[in-house]
Design a protein around this motif. Sequence first.
Motif, mmCIF file in Angstrom:
data_model
loop_
_atom_site.group_PDB
_atom_site.id
_atom_site.type_symbol
_atom_site.label_atom_id
_atom_site.label_comp_id
_atom_site.label_asym_id
_atom_site.label_seq_id
_atom_site.Cartn_x
_atom_site.Cartn_y
_atom_site.Cartn_z
ATOM 1 N N GLY A 143 0.655 -1.161 -0.106
ATOM 2 C CA GLY A 143 -0.168 0.089 0.133
ATOM 3 C C GLY A 143 0.923 1.182 -0.087
ATOM 4 N N ALA A 144 2.211 1.297 -0.011
ATOM 5 C CA ALA A 144 3.079 2.347 0.112
ATOM 6 C C ALA A 144 2.823 3.218 -1.334
ATOM 7 N N ASP A 145 2.703 4.450 -1.295
ATOM 8 C CA ASP A 145 2.452 5.195 -2.444
ATOM 9 C C ASP A 145 4.033 5.524 -2.974
ATOM 10 N N LEU A 146 4.497 4.611 -3.813
ATOM 11 C CA LEU A 146 5.738 4.398 -4.625
ATOM 12 C C LEU A 146 5.570 4.812 -6.228
ATOM 13 N N GLN A 147 4.230 4.753 -6.777
ATOM 14 C CA GLN A 147 4.254 4.483 -7.890
ATOM 15 C C GLN A 147 4.842 5.749 -8.765
ATOM 16 N N ASP A 148 4.899 6.912 -8.345
ATOM 17 C CA ASP A 148 5.682 7.947 -9.118
ATOM 18 C C ASP A 148 7.031 7.610 -9.157
ATOM 19 N N LEU A 149 7.789 7.079 -8.167
ATOM 20 C CA LEU A 149 9.231 6.752 -8.175
ATOM 21 C C LEU A 149 9.348 5.794 -9.160
ATOM 22 N N ARG A 150 8.467 4.561 -8.950
ATOM 23 C CA ARG A 150 8.528 3.631 -9.894
ATOM 24 C C ARG A 150 8.396 4.171 -11.422
ATOM 25 N N ASP A 151 7.406 4.978 -11.744
ATOM 26 C CA ASP A 151 7.535 5.683 -12.997
ATOM 27 C C ASP A 151 8.681 6.451 -13.509
ATOM 28 N N GLU A 152 9.366 6.943 -12.515
ATOM 29 C CA GLU A 152 10.481 7.731 -12.739
ATOM 30 C C GLU A 152 11.785 6.736 -12.786
ATOM 31 N N ILE A 153 11.639 5.729 -12.257
ATOM 32 C CA ILE A 153 12.663 4.784 -12.630
ATOM 33 C C ILE A 153 12.477 4.031 -13.958
ATOM 34 N N GLU A 154 11.304 3.715 -14.273
ATOM 35 C CA GLU A 154 10.923 3.136 -15.439
ATOM 36 C C GLU A 154 11.337 4.167 -16.692
ATOM 37 N N THR A 155 11.044 5.462 -16.727
ATOM 38 C CA THR A 155 11.553 6.663 -17.611
ATOM 39 C C THR A 155 13.021 6.370 -17.681
ATOM 40 N N LEU A 156 13.702 6.473 -16.874
ATOM 41 C CA LEU A 156 15.092 6.285 -16.693
ATOM 42 C C LEU A 156 15.617 5.163 -17.597
ATOM 43 N N LYS A 157 15.039 4.020 -17.312
ATOM 44 C CA LYS A 157 15.231 2.558 -17.924
ATOM 45 C C LYS A 157 14.951 2.837 -19.451
ATOM 46 N N ASN A 158 14.065 3.370 -19.622
ATOM 47 C CA ASN A 158 13.396 3.684 -21.009
ATOM 48 C C ASN A 158 14.707 4.520 -21.767
ATOM 49 N N VAL A 159 15.066 5.541 -21.303
ATOM 50 C CA VAL A 159 15.914 6.586 -21.744
ATOM 51 C C VAL A 159 17.486 5.746 -21.866
ATOM 52 N N LEU A 160 17.734 4.883 -20.941
ATOM 53 C CA LEU A 160 19.039 4.225 -21.206
ATOM 54 C C LEU A 160 18.789 3.342 -22.400
ATOM 55 N N ASN A 161 17.769 2.685 -22.487
ATOM 56 C CA ASN A 161 17.441 1.672 -23.575
ATOM 57 C C ASN A 161 17.423 2.439 -25.034
ATOM 58 N N SER A 162 17.190 3.525 -24.978
ATOM 59 C CA SER A 162 17.079 4.180 -26.251
ATOM 60 C C SER A 162 17.963 4.106 -27.262
ATOM 61 N N PRO A 163 17.717 3.926 -28.693
ATOM 62 C CA PRO A 163 18.776 3.797 -29.696
ATOM 63 C C PRO A 163 19.797 4.726 -29.731
ATOM 64 N N LYS A 164 19.429 6.057 -29.157
ATOM 65 C CA LYS A 164 20.519 7.061 -29.194
ATOM 66 C C LYS A 164 20.483 7.643 -27.884
ATOM 67 N N VAL A 165 21.312 7.291 -27.083
ATOM 68 C CA VAL A 165 21.458 8.010 -25.554
ATOM 69 C C VAL A 165 22.119 9.190 -25.446
ATOM 70 N N LYS A 166 21.554 10.157 -24.833
ATOM 71 C CA LYS A 166 21.936 11.477 -24.744
ATOM 72 C C LYS A 166 22.227 11.730 -23.166
ATOM 73 N N GLU A 167 23.439 12.286 -22.788
ATOM 74 C CA GLU A 167 23.785 12.344 -21.542
ATOM 75 C C GLU A 167 22.751 13.321 -20.917
ATOM 76 N N GLY A 168 22.314 14.514 -21.711
ATOM 77 C CA GLY A 168 21.212 15.137 -21.109
ATOM 78 C C GLY A 168 19.949 14.728 -20.517
ATOM 79 N N TRP A 169 19.462 13.704 -21.278
ATOM 80 C CA TRP A 169 18.284 12.862 -21.047
ATOM 81 C C TRP A 169 18.739 12.064 -19.553
ATOM 82 N N ILE A 170 19.726 11.453 -19.724
ATOM 83 C CA ILE A 170 20.047 10.417 -18.440
ATOM 84 C C ILE A 170 20.244 11.496 -17.196
ATOM 85 N N ARG A 171 20.995 12.558 -17.352
ATOM 86 C CA ARG A 171 21.012 13.669 -16.206
ATOM 87 C C ARG A 171 19.660 13.782 -15.715
ATOM 88 N N GLU A 172 18.722 14.495 -16.740
ATOM 89 C CA GLU A 172 17.334 14.947 -16.351
ATOM 90 C C GLU A 172 16.727 13.800 -15.472
#
Length: 105
Positions: A39-68
Amino acid sequence: MLVDNTTTSPNEAHPPFNLERIHALIAELETELAKAPPGADLQDLRDEIETLKNVLNSPKVKEGWIRESLHSVRNGIEEITQTVEGTVLKDSPSIAEIGRILGLM
């Protein structure tokens, strides 16, 4: 294995990101989040982690995207640790590690 396609000019004050370490950090965070009470409200954090994973797995990884994305995950962790649900992450080395990756510490 993900290849770091980012380029860093000699004039930049920080080295390129260690993508292997970031992937390991993501795995550590997901393990810590799995220990959170039901029941812990961690969905926003899980979403941010999923976004980071998507950024890292994109065909063209950009440093600015990773930093953000890293900043968003770090901010999410800091917000969660201020709540009752965040007791699991209070002593997490993840906040400090993300800070080191971002050059904040």
